[in-house]
Design a protein around this motif. Structure first.
Motif, PDB file in Angstrom:
ATOM      1  N   HIS A 195       2.652  10.896  -4.138  1.00  0.00           N
ATOM      2  CA  HIS A 195       2.070  10.178  -5.280  1.00  0.00           C
ATOM      3  C   HIS A 195       1.158  11.109  -6.088  1.00  0.00           C
ATOM      4  O   HIS A 195       1.205  11.139  -7.324  1.00  0.00           O
ATOM      5  CB  HIS A 195       1.300   8.944  -4.783  1.00  0.00           C
ATOM      6  N   GLU A 196       0.361  11.912  -5.396  1.00  0.00           N
ATOM      7  CA  GLU A 196      -0.531  12.853  -6.093  1.00  0.00           C
ATOM      8  C   GLU A 196       0.257  13.883  -6.894  1.00  0.00           C
ATOM      9  O   GLU A 196      -0.161  14.295  -7.978  1.00  0.00           O
ATOM     10  CB  GLU A 196      -1.463  13.557  -5.092  1.00  0.00           C
ATOM     11  N   MET A 197       1.414  14.282  -6.351  1.00  0.00           N
ATOM     12  CA  MET A 197       2.295  15.203  -7.087  1.00  0.00           C
ATOM     13  C   MET A 197       2.738  14.533  -8.395  1.00  0.00           C
ATOM     14  O   MET A 197       2.801  15.174  -9.441  1.00  0.00           O
ATOM     15  CB  MET A 197       3.543  15.552  -6.258  1.00  0.00           C
ATOM     16  N   GLY A 198       3.026  13.238  -8.301  1.00  0.00           N
ATOM     17  CA  GLY A 198       3.438  12.469  -9.479  1.00  0.00           C
ATOM     18  C   GLY A 198       2.324  12.363 -10.510  1.00  0.00           C
ATOM     19  O   GLY A 198       2.545  12.563 -11.704  1.00  0.00           O
ATOM     20  N   VAL A 199       1.128  12.091 -10.034  1.00  0.00           N
ATOM     21  CA  VAL A 199      -0.029  11.964 -10.938  1.00  0.00           C
ATOM     22  C   VAL A 199      -0.260  13.281 -11.683  1.00  0.00           C
ATOM     23  O   VAL A 199      -0.420  13.305 -12.913  1.00  0.00           O
ATOM     24  CB  VAL A 199      -1.301  11.540 -10.152  1.00  0.00           C
TER      25      VAL A 199
ATOM     26  N   ASN B 190       0.819  -1.215   0.000  1.00  0.00           N
ATOM     27  CA  ASN B 190       0.000   0.000   0.000  1.00  0.00           C
ATOM     28  C   ASN B 190       0.857   1.272   0.000  1.00  0.00           C
ATOM     29  O   ASN B 190       0.407   2.336   0.365  1.00  0.00           O
ATOM     30  CB  ASN B 190      -0.988  -0.022   1.172  1.00  0.00           C
ATOM     31  N   LYS B 191       2.137   1.108  -0.389  1.00  0.00           N
ATOM     32  CA  LYS B 191       3.072   2.252  -0.415  1.00  0.00           C
ATOM     33  C   LYS B 191       3.510   2.560  -1.834  1.00  0.00           C
ATOM     34  O   LYS B 191       3.623   1.644  -2.665  1.00  0.00           O
ATOM     35  CB  LYS B 191       4.327   1.884   0.390  1.00  0.00           C
ATOM     36  N   TRP B 192       3.811   3.822  -2.090  1.00  0.00           N
ATOM     37  CA  TRP B 192       4.415   4.207  -3.361  1.00  0.00           C
ATOM     38  C   TRP B 192       5.922   4.302  -3.169  1.00  0.00           C
ATOM     39  O   TRP B 192       6.385   4.875  -2.182  1.00  0.00           O
ATOM     40  CB  TRP B 192       3.851   5.532  -3.850  1.00  0.00           C
ATOM     41  N   ILE B 193       6.669   3.711  -4.100  1.00  0.00           N
ATOM     42  CA  ILE B 193       8.132   3.770  -4.057  1.00  0.00           C
ATOM     43  C   ILE B 193       8.578   4.674  -5.209  1.00  0.00           C
ATOM     44  O   ILE B 193       8.157   4.474  -6.357  1.00  0.00           O
ATOM     45  CB  ILE B 193       8.755   2.351  -4.254  1.00  0.00           C
TER      46      ILE B 193
END
Ligand SMILES: *[C@@H]1O[C@H](CO)[C@@H](O)[C@H](O)[C@H]1NC(C)=O
Ligand SMILES: *[C@@H]1O[C@H](CO)[C@@H](O)[C@H](O)[C@H]1NC(C)=O
Ligand SMILES: *[C@@H]1O[C@H](CO)[C@@H](O)[C@H](O)[C@H]1NC(C)=O
Length: 257
Positions: free
Chosen positions: A190-194, A108-111
């Motif tokens: 993760h949202e920054m990445g999206v 449940n983690k983003w790497i």
């Protein structure tokens, strides 16, 4: 005889223009027409109209990563100094620290994998958590991000930079640290990445002005952001638009013999 005729003409002209200015002086800035008639347009622009929402702010969105040299240069030489000179009702800044990073989900983690290595990922997360800690208030987080970038280099020790920049810029180091360890912090990165992928960022820094990115405005922003924002802003120009950012000459002098 000639004298008294001239005197009469002058008097008539004076009475005509003074007519609209019979209003009490605090109302002279009430409309552009009145201000023009009373010849106080310049004074009204500089004071009374300054804080009116005369025009929407210029929206600037910056996509960056914490160890890219041109990002460091843009933030410290252009973005932060321009922010200091212009009110947020003229320049509305949003930053997204992610840049050319990649991500994948494990459990449940983003790497994250970053262009300039693990240290850059750590820096990006500190910056993202600083946004969260300050409720995305640019006036509160920009001094901190500027301080971070001023210290950024290949072998930076973020631990020390975080401590120093937080205390100097009234941002909570403890809040940033707990955000960095939390699922919410991981999710926000993760949202920054999206958002970065959605924008279709091709290089960093990637500067979007009023929803648009072109190589030409990018160049103008990196050369002289204050000038670009002043040119783009449609409201009455603030005082700061008549000055330019002063930077020291990039030269080294010969030592006296
Ligand atoms: C400032 O920018 C943010 C994010 O781009 C946007 O949501 C907000 O509406 C803007 N504020 C104004 C006053 O335009
Ligand atoms: C944003 O932060 C600044 C500096 O800390 C503060 O003065 C201002 O009130 C804040 N604005 C909002 C809308 O919270
Ligand atoms: C913008 O600049 C980049 C980098 O120099 C270049 O690769 C790209 O083709 C340019 N895009 C346009 C539309 O000119």
């Amino acid at each position: 005889m000639l004298h008294s005729v001239l005197g009469l003409v002058v008097t008539v002209v004076a009475v005509c223009s003074a007519d609209v200015c019979r209003l009490p002086s605090h109302l002279w800035c009430s409309s552009r027409k009145t201000a023009e008639d009373c010849q106080v347009t310049q004074q009204c622009s500089a004071h009374d109209w300054r804080h009116q929402a005369a025009a929407p702010p210029v929206n600037l969105v910056l996509y960056y990563e914490t160890l890219c040299p041109y990002c460091k240069q843009f933030i410290t030489d252009q973005l932060y100094p321009t922010h200091v000179k212009l009110d947020s009702d003229i320049l509305n800044i949003t930053v997204l620290p992610f840049g050319n990073a990649e991500e994948k989900q494990e459990g449940n983690k983003w790497i994250f994998t970053c262009q300039h290595g693990r240290s850059e990922c750590e820096g990006n997360l500190i910056a993202t958590c600083a946004l969260k800690t300050t409720s995305f208030n640019s006036t509160a987080y920009l001094p901190f991000l500027n301080c971070m970038e001023a210290a950024a280099h290949e072998h930076v020790i973020w631990f020390a930079v975080l401590k120093n920049c937080a205390v100097r810029n009234h941002v909570s180091e403890a809040d940033i640290r707990s955000c960095m360890k939390s699922d919410a912090g991981n999710e926000l990165e993760h949202e920054m990445g999206v958002a970065t992928k959605k924008e279709g960022v091709e290089y960093v820094p990637w500067i979007v002005i009023n929803g648009q990115h072109t190589n030409a405005t990018q160049q103008e922003a990196q050369d002289d952001l204050l000038k670009l924002i002043c040119k783009t802003y449609t409201g009455p120009k603030p005082q700061a638009c008549t000055s330019t950012l002063t930077t020291d000459l990039s030269v080294s002098y010969k030592h006296p013999q």
